[in-house]
Design a protein around this motif. Structure first.
Motif, mmCIF file in Angstrom:
data_model
loop_
_atom_site.group_PDB
_atom_site.id
_atom_site.type_symbol
_atom_site.label_atom_id
_atom_site.label_comp_id
_atom_site.label_asym_id
_atom_site.label_seq_id
_atom_site.Cartn_x
_atom_site.Cartn_y
_atom_site.Cartn_z
ATOM 1 N N ASP A 299 -79.797 -89.174 -46.916
ATOM 2 C CA ASP A 299 -80.243 -89.197 -48.511
ATOM 3 C C ASP A 299 -81.630 -89.603 -48.834
ATOM 4 N N GLN A 302 -84.197 -86.487 -48.546
ATOM 5 C CA GLN A 302 -83.934 -85.335 -49.425
ATOM 6 C C GLN A 302 -85.109 -84.393 -49.746
ATOM 7 N N GLU A 304 -85.418 -82.931 -52.566
ATOM 8 C CA GLU A 304 -85.600 -82.964 -54.097
ATOM 9 C C GLU A 304 -85.521 -84.526 -54.540
ATOM 10 N N SER A 306 -85.621 -86.359 -56.932
ATOM 11 C CA SER A 306 -84.636 -87.068 -57.872
ATOM 12 C C SER A 306 -83.175 -87.092 -57.129
ATOM 13 N N LYS A 307 -83.050 -86.454 -56.117
ATOM 14 C CA LYS A 307 -81.687 -86.849 -55.415
ATOM 15 C C LYS A 307 -81.680 -87.944 -54.513
#
Length: 369
Positions: A299, A302, A304, A306-307
């Motif tokens: 996580d 990632q 992106e 924002s993720k």
């Protein structure tokens, strides 16, 4: 009557320090007297009039203490004359890194320096270089690469991860984005782990290079881990809106958002990527036994931004992982991914006896300093 020509053996051999010293090393030698006046003594190699100890002998350069050169010309070790402590001096060019001194000193103020969650390298003093108004020297403690010697147990590894997560959380809580918090900018206090320290230019050797640097385990002598190098760091004012900074590539060149755009972006999710990629490359890719960390690390890295979780989310999730580990799991041997099968039985036996000793002597499975 003419004067006879002197014999060749009577003519003193002229020594050019440039023959052995780089231009960066020459700078340190040129400033040695001033540094001594400031209370810091450099090694013999960097003192005016130095003559290599191996000249005229059968020894080679790298067999001698003063033959150990450094490939990091902007940093050098020194002995603090007042108490004999080994410190590190770092050159800062203010025009190139205008915020480094300010941010470094900010985390070393009396109030913040006493916070146990602060894992920013302490700054003892800032020296103004007399012949260059643009240069300053940061005086810091001697630190060691955090990933060596190798981690021997799950507990040793997760305690290191806990501290560096806690350290970045502390920085973010004070609105500072590190922007280069990768493998090379995380270090550890070696004073307990290495009883006689090590040679600054050759950290695997003792200070007099008479042999390998002796070290203990992290369980026997717990150590503290630090974030260093705030040359790219920035402090943001939350009252001025969302933080934005132009992308600057640090030592880790794999940041996904930097490949997509060169526009200003939020640097805090980038810090999460840097830290996650460090956990992935230093721990998950090097050892077996830490697979429980993989979902969190995935996580954090990632593509992106924002993720990615915030550092507070990372800290909460990591604490939950830590609470789920039994004492026996924490004492489990960490097996290097590339461990040779011949070494495995010997290391297993050593780990069993070492762990039994730690249990009998009440050494905690999670070695917190």
């Amino acid at each position: 009557m003419s004067t006879p020509a002197p014999d060749a053996t009577d003519v003193p051999v002229q020594f050019d320090p440039h023959e052995y010293l780089s231009s960066d090393e020459i700078w340190w030698q040129d400033h040695q007297v001033w540094l001594e006046q400031c209370g810091y003594m450099l090694r013999p190699r960097y003192r005016p009039g130095w003559i290599p100890s191996w000249r005229g002998t059968s020894r080679t350069q790298y067999m001698c203490e003063d033959g150990q050169d450094t490939n990091r010309g902007h940093v050098l070790d020194a002995t603090r004359i007042e108490d004999g402590a080994i410190v590190v001096l770092k050159k800062i060019m203010s025009s190139r890194h205008p915020y480094e001194v300010e941010i470094s000193q900010f985390f070393s103020t009396d109030l913040l320096s006493k916070d146990p969650k602060n894992h920013c390298v302490p700054i003892y003093e800032v020296l103004n270089v007399p012949d260059n108004d643009d240069l300053k020297l940061l005086v810091m403690p001697l630190l060691h690469a955090f990933y060596t010697p190798r981690f021997l147990s799950v507990g040793e590894a997760v305690e290191c991860c806990r501290q560096i997560i806690e350290g970045l959380q502390f920085m973010h809580a004070h609105h500072v984005a590190h922007r280069d918090c990768g493998k090379l900018n995380i270090m550890m206090d070696p004073t307990r782990l290495f009883p006689k320290l090590f040679h600054f230019a050759s950290p695997w050797l003792s200070r007099d290079i008479s042999g390998n640097a002796k070290h203990y385990t992290r369980t026997a002598y717990p150590t503290k881990y630090y974030h260093i190098d705030f040359g790219l760091s920035r402090k943001f004012d939350p009252a001025k809106g969302p933080p934005r900074a132009w992308p600057i590539r640090g030592a880790d060149k794999t940041v996904p958002e930097f490949e997509k755009s060169g526009d200003p972006c939020d640097p805090f999710p980038t810090d999460i990527y840097y830290l996650g990629n460090t956990l992935r490359t230093v721990f998950l890719q090097e050892y077996r036994g830490l697979e429980f960390m993989k979902p969190l690390v995935d996580d954090m890295v990632q593509d992106e931004p924002s993720k990615r979780p915030t550092i507070d989310d990372v800290a909460v999730r990591f604490d939950l992982l830590l609470e789920s580990l039994s004492l026996w799991r924490l004492r489990t041997r960490l097996r290097p991914q590339d461990e040779h099968w011949i070494l495995r039985p010997f290391r297993i036996c050593s780990h069993v006896f070492r762990t039994l000793y730690y249990i009998l002597t009440f050494r905690p499975a999670l070695p917190r300093p």
